[in-house]
Scaffold this active site. Structure first.
Site, PDB file in Angstrom:
ATOM      1  CB  VAL A  18      -0.950   0.026   1.218  1.00 29.03           C
ATOM      2  CG1 VAL A  18      -1.983  -1.084   1.116  1.00 29.03           C
ATOM      3  CG2 VAL A  18      -0.176  -0.079   2.524  1.00 29.03           C
ATOM      4  CB  SER A  19       0.668   4.411  -1.787  1.00 27.26           C
ATOM      5  OG  SER A  19       0.822   3.712  -3.005  1.00 27.26           O
ATOM      6  CB  THR A  20      -0.960   6.275   2.486  1.00 24.05           C
ATOM      7  OG1 THR A  20      -2.295   5.782   2.270  1.00 24.05           O
ATOM      8  CG2 THR A  20      -0.544   7.128   1.306  1.00 24.05           C
ATOM      9  CD  GLN A  23      -3.299   3.258  -0.491  1.00 23.08           C
ATOM     10  OE1 GLN A  23      -2.168   2.808  -0.437  1.00 23.08           O
ATOM     11  NE2 GLN A  23      -3.860   3.660  -1.617  1.00 23.08           N
TER      12      GLN A  23
END
Length: 213
Positions: A18-20, A23
């Protein structure tokens, strides 16, 4: 009677990204484990990380995972976009996995990259997309150079500069890349040099990017 040779069973790996922190990796995990159970991929070692997909996969947990995997082992991930940000980066991962004999499963679509004709065609499509992407980068660079020249910006070497560097002949091209805010890793790929070589050149020349690399 001749003793039977021991059969080496494949290892199974799952990769989630996940990017953050906001998420939810659990939804990815659930779908991946359901796929693994249907195909008998057990036991499975899961790797999850929070990192931008733009980060080079070789320097992420994904790179370490591929290093551990061997011929016949299986890596499962929900989507190609979990691997990398661009078709070119995805293609380099597919190449690296294929060279080791590692099988990749994309669980949301059921796509299997196992060296079959279908998987080779798909890899070729990523390669073609990578070349198209590079063509677009070069065209944007040329446009950036034309715009910079029309605005009267100096694109040549600064007065009094001495000593030849490996990238001297590409200085105008690099300035064009910087003018459009192209990340340094993409610049290095377009120029066919190592990231550190490019970074040192930019630092020595005192060139400034309009965006962070």
């Amino acid at each position: 009677m001749t003793a039977n040779k021991a059969v080496s069973l494949p290892s199974y790996f799952g990769y989630l990204r996940v990017s953050t922190d906001s998420q939810d990796v659990e939804s990815q995990k659930l779908g991946l484990l359901e796929y693994a159970n249907r195909h008998g991929f057990a036991p499975m070692s899961l790797t999850a990380e929070t990192v931008s997909r733009a980060a080079d996969w070789k320097g992420r947990e994904l790179g370490a995972l591929l290093d551990r995997a061997g011929r016949g082992d299986v890596i499962c991930t929900p989507e190609f976009t979990r691997l990398a940000a661009t078709p070119g980066q995805v293609f380099t991962f597919l190449e690296a996995a294929a060279s080791k004999g590692v099988v990749l499963h994309i669980t949301k679509t059921g796509t299997v990259m196992d060296g079959s004709m279908q998987s080779q065609l798909l890899a070729a499509a990523f390669s073609m997309a990578s070349m198209i992407e590079l063509s677009f980068i070069r065209e944007r660079t040329r446009e950036g150079l034309r715009r910079a020249k029309s605005e009267g910006k100096r694109l040549g070497r600064p007065p009094g500069a001495s000593g030849r560097l490996k990238l001297d002949e590409h200085e105008d091209e690099i300035k064009g890349y910087l003018a459009i805010g192209l990340p340094k890793r993409k610049m290095a790929k377009a120029l066919g040099v190592a990231y550190n070589t490019l970074a040192r050149f930019i630092e020595r020349k005192g060139l400034v990017s309009s965006k962070k690399a």
